[in-house]
Enzyme design. Structure first.
Site, PDB file in Angstrom:
ATOM      1  N   ASP A   1      45.559 -11.880  43.351  1.00  0.00           N
ATOM      2  CA  ASP A   1      46.830 -12.251  42.729  1.00  0.00           C
ATOM      3  C   ASP A   1      47.005 -13.764  42.842  1.00  0.00           C
ATOM      4  OD1 ASP A   1      49.390 -11.987  41.551  1.00  0.00           O
ATOM      5  OD2 ASP A   1      49.699 -10.074  42.579  1.00  0.00           O
TER       6      ASP A   1
ATOM      7  N   GLU B   1      52.880  -3.851  38.759  1.00  0.00           N
ATOM      8  CA  GLU B   1      53.035  -4.633  39.980  1.00  0.00           C
ATOM      9  C   GLU B   1      54.307  -5.469  39.957  1.00  0.00           C
ATOM     10  OE1 GLU B   1      52.650  -7.965  42.800  1.00  0.00           O
ATOM     11  OE2 GLU B   1      52.907  -8.049  40.614  1.00  0.00           O
ATOM     12  N   GLU B   2      54.672  -5.991  38.790  1.00  0.00           N
ATOM     13  CA  GLU B   2      55.843  -6.865  38.708  1.00  0.00           C
ATOM     14  C   GLU B   2      57.155  -6.120  38.926  1.00  0.00           C
ATOM     15  OE1 GLU B   2      55.711  -9.862  38.872  1.00  0.00           O
ATOM     16  OE2 GLU B   2      53.836 -10.579  37.999  1.00  0.00           O
TER      17      GLU B   2
ATOM     18  N   ASP C   1      49.899 -15.283  36.440  1.00  0.00           N
ATOM     19  CA  ASP C   1      50.133 -14.158  37.340  1.00  0.00           C
ATOM     20  C   ASP C   1      50.254 -12.906  36.472  1.00  0.00           C
ATOM     21  OD1 ASP C   1      51.116 -12.342  39.200  1.00  0.00           O
ATOM     22  OD2 ASP C   1      53.069 -13.292  39.375  1.00  0.00           O
TER      23      ASP C   1
ATOM     24  N   HIS D   1      46.543  -6.830  38.762  1.00  0.00           N
ATOM     25  CA  HIS D   1      47.488  -6.251  37.796  1.00  0.00           C
ATOM     26  C   HIS D   1      47.477  -6.994  36.471  1.00  0.00           C
ATOM     27  CE1 HIS D   1      50.902  -9.209  38.194  1.00  0.00           C
ATOM     28  NE2 HIS D   1      50.415  -9.374  39.407  1.00  0.00           N
TER      29      HIS D   1
ATOM     30  N   HIS E   1      55.967 -17.767  38.284  1.00  0.00           N
ATOM     31  CA  HIS E   1      57.061 -17.115  37.560  1.00  0.00           C
ATOM     32  C   HIS E   1      57.955 -18.140  36.866  1.00  0.00           C
ATOM     33  CE1 HIS E   1      57.198 -12.750  39.283  1.00  0.00           C
ATOM     34  NE2 HIS E   1      55.982 -13.128  38.913  1.00  0.00           N
TER      35      HIS E   1
END
Length: 388
Positions: free
Chosen positions: A248, A227-228, A193, A74, A328
């Site tokens: 990922d 995706e998030e 990410d 992604h 994150h």
């Protein structure tokens, strides 16, 4: 099959270009243009769905209409959106994707208005951001999205001043990545990410095309844009896809096995175990190619594979990734981990399907089901303990 050498300079170049291009979920057009241009430069055929998901196709030697495989990655990232223009001239924001305001504090940001030429920069600050004014109260302020605000780099003091700049509720706020690559190969940046995953996939595609090695079946690279926010690989692939490998980040933290400098194999995430056979096929490819790897289990995590299955795609799924410390948050990985992820992809895409004959069709008989996939029966319980 043997893995192929990766062009390290290309990998670094693509990685930095992607990281420097903001792409919070919902506003990914710019980064997808870069991905599309990179694939077109390599001579790869690409198509985009209505929503903007990109599918690149690498033809294989299999018969047309036969089984294929896919790699999903992604290009969207976490970010924010303007919820309210405050009377003090600052912005209240809400998260796009799942992440904590704790790690947004102090971030430099770019605010995108509906006018593409009207961009504004700023900083995410706690409501009590002056130690000289609030003293020790700074240390006791709570953490949360209602506890922060965006200070714009503009002479604004009122809500009307912000309106006059052209800002509105619903404007996207991108956390600037600020990427750095250290001399010893560590990559420090927001949004590794999954920008590092996209870079690994593009580097793998380049290695395959540079080598010219044939592929036993057609392979698709699916670059998703949601995706998030839980959308991921919900569309863009067809019923011929027998295997899907998601690329990922892998969680590097206390209690986890993943490392920043290896490729990491996900055995299970919050949606359940990955396909037993495909996962162990990838482990076997790591071992036969002397690729350092780790097996890991992720409790608070899902990837593109989950929405693909939930949307009805009937295929085996697996997860591989580069290790990310403080995912994150203040993220860090290593070039070795990204490169080894790309190397594993080259070995996988030049190898046969896990069960070539069985996976070439969507269904089959019980007699034809691969026999070594049958698990051994559990032993009969001892009905008379103590007699032996």
């Amino acid at each position: 099959m043997k893995s192929l050498p990766i062009d390290d300079e290309y990998l670094r170049e693509v990685l930095l270009e992607l990281l420097r291009t903001p792409s919070p979920s919902g506003r990914t057009d710019a980064v997808m243009q870069i991905v599309g241009d990179r694939l077109t430069e390599l001579g790869v055929r690409i198509r985009l769905t209505r929503r903007g998901v990109l599918r690149a196709t690498l033809p294989g030697d299999g018969a047309p209409g036969g089984a294929s495989r896919a790699v999903a990655v992604h290009a969207d990232t976490i970010g924010c959106m303007v919820k309210r223009l405050k009377e003090n001239g600052r912005l209240e924001v809400v998260p796009v994707g799942t992440h904590s305001a704790r790690f947004a504090e102090g971030a430099h940001v770019t605010v995108f208005t509906d006018d593409l030429s009207n961009l504004h920069t700023g900083t995410v600050l706690p409501l009590m951001s002056s130690g000289h004014n609030f003293g020790d109260a700074v240390d006791t302020q709570g953490v949360g999205w209602h506890q922060i605000e965006v200070r714009l780099d503009e002479p604004v003091e009122t809500r009307q001043d912000v309106l006059d700049l052209g800002l509105s509720v619903g404007d996207f706020v991108a956390l600037d990545a600020a990427p750095q690559i250290t001399p010893n190969g560590y990559v420090k940046s927001r949004h590794l990410d999954d920008k590092a995953g996209v870079a690994a996939c593009l580097a793998a595609v380049k290695a395959l095309l540079d080598d010219g090695r044939s592929r036993p079946v057609t392979a698709h690279l699916l670059v998703t844009i949601g995706e998030e926010v839980g959308v991921g690989a919900t569309h863009g692939l067809d019923e011929y896809v027998a295997e899907l490998v998601a690329v990922d980040n892998a969680v590097v933290s206390e209690g986890q096995e993943s490392r920043e400098d290896t490729v990491n194999i996900g055995m299970l995430d919050s949606t359940g175990p990955f396909d037993y056979h495909l996962t162990r096929r990838l482990i076997g490819l790591c071992e036969s190619n002397d690729l350092p790897y780790r097996r890991d289990v992720y409790r608070f995590y899902r990837s593109d594979a989950a929405p693909a299955i939930e949307s009805g795609l009937e295929c085996r799924t697996a997860l591989i990734g580069f290790g990310v410390d403080s995912s994150h948050g203040h993220e860090r990985t290593h070039l070795d981990g990204i490169r080894r992820t790309a190397e594993l992809l080259t070995a996988y895409l030049t190898s046969p399907l896990t069960f070539s004959e069985w996976d070439d069709r969507p269904t089959g008989s019980l007699e034809d089901f691969p026999s070594h996939s049958v698990q051994p029966a559990e032993p009969e319980p001892d009905r008379y303990p103590g007699r032996h």
